[in-house]
Write a protein that holds these residues in place. Sequence first.
Motif, mmCIF file in Angstrom:
data_model
loop_
_atom_site.group_PDB
_atom_site.id
_atom_site.type_symbol
_atom_site.label_atom_id
_atom_site.label_comp_id
_atom_site.label_asym_id
_atom_site.label_seq_id
_atom_site.Cartn_x
_atom_site.Cartn_y
_atom_site.Cartn_z
ATOM 1 N N LYS A 1 1.701 6.071 -7.282
ATOM 2 C CA LYS A 1 0.486 6.602 -7.912
ATOM 3 C C LYS A 1 -0.448 7.140 -6.829
ATOM 4 O O LYS A 1 -1.449 6.507 -6.496
ATOM 5 N N PRO A 2 -0.141 8.308 -6.265
ATOM 6 C CA PRO A 2 -0.921 8.817 -5.131
ATOM 7 C C PRO A 2 -2.422 8.979 -5.400
ATOM 8 O O PRO A 2 -3.223 8.844 -4.496
ATOM 9 N N THR B 1 0.876 3.968 -3.093
ATOM 10 C CA THR B 1 0.445 5.350 -2.840
ATOM 11 C C THR B 1 1.571 6.342 -3.117
ATOM 12 O O THR B 1 1.303 7.494 -3.430
ATOM 13 N N ASN B 2 2.820 5.899 -3.022
ATOM 14 C CA ASN B 2 3.936 6.772 -3.421
ATOM 15 C C ASN B 2 4.066 6.824 -4.935
ATOM 16 O O ASN B 2 4.326 7.883 -5.505
ATOM 17 N N HIS C 1 -2.481 4.056 8.522
ATOM 18 C CA HIS C 1 -1.600 5.027 7.844
ATOM 19 C C HIS C 1 -1.953 6.429 8.248
ATOM 20 O O HIS C 1 -2.908 6.994 8.123
ATOM 21 N N TYR D 1 0.832 -1.198 0.000
ATOM 22 C CA TYR D 1 0.000 0.000 0.000
ATOM 23 C C TYR D 1 0.872 1.256 0.000
ATOM 24 O O TYR D 1 0.625 2.195 -0.755
ATOM 25 N N ILE E 1 -8.564 -1.657 -5.409
ATOM 26 C CA ILE E 1 -7.161 -1.507 -5.015
ATOM 27 C C ILE E 1 -6.680 -2.799 -4.356
ATOM 28 O O ILE E 1 -5.574 -3.268 -4.635
ATOM 29 N N VAL F 1 -5.770 6.128 -4.550
ATOM 30 C CA VAL F 1 -6.680 6.025 -3.406
ATOM 31 C C VAL F 1 -7.825 7.025 -3.482
ATOM 32 O O VAL F 1 -8.849 6.829 -2.830
ATOM 33 N N GLN F 2 -7.684 8.065 -4.282
ATOM 34 C CA GLN F 2 -8.762 9.041 -4.442
ATOM 35 C C GLN F 2 -9.735 8.638 -5.539
ATOM 36 O O GLN F 2 -10.881 9.067 -5.528
ATOM 37 N N ARG G 1 -5.025 0.903 5.666
ATOM 38 C CA ARG G 1 -5.351 2.327 5.443
ATOM 39 C C ARG G 1 -5.650 3.046 6.737
ATOM 40 O O ARG G 1 -5.289 4.202 6.913
#
Length: 182
Positions: free
Chosen positions: A152-153, A149-150, A182, A145, A164, A156-157, A179
Amino acid sequence: MSVQEILASVGSFSVQDMLLFEEKIRRKVFRKNDLLLRQGEVCQSVYFILSGSFFQFQSDGINETIIDLHLPEEWMYNHPSLIDQKPSHTAIKAFEAAEVIELSLQHLHELIVKSQSFLSFGRVFNQPNHRTYLFDHALSPAQKYGYITNAKPLIVQVFPVKMIASYLKIAPETLSRVRASH
């Protein structure tokens, strides 16, 4: 997004190169759930996502396994099908309304004949494969995760937890716990 900005993600191109590129590309619009590539079709083009998002998946008729998630300002295609010119084992579907620029392999070859600058498209075909990194390393769910998220940030939006989780090959409940921490 201008042709200049799109091509800047690939390499350095002259004004003449940009004009040649503009002659060969096609803009395409997709509605949510439109298929860009069907399972069993041979991928003949690369696509630059101007807006919207797509997901690449395998289906056994009942379940869909997410293979990749694609976001704006990203080049997208089915790598094994395009490179080997064999039927795709995956489908690519619009997750939401989207617009892309399509460049067919035939047109790319024509561009390379006219200008050696287009050989830099090799970068698109050798772009870092996040999936390879995720699954060639023994990463924990939290590390997977964190990595995605680094890399393809916006993922999560844009995409729901279930998609995911399928992409990361972890249970949705596990992803929800990761999540939350984090």
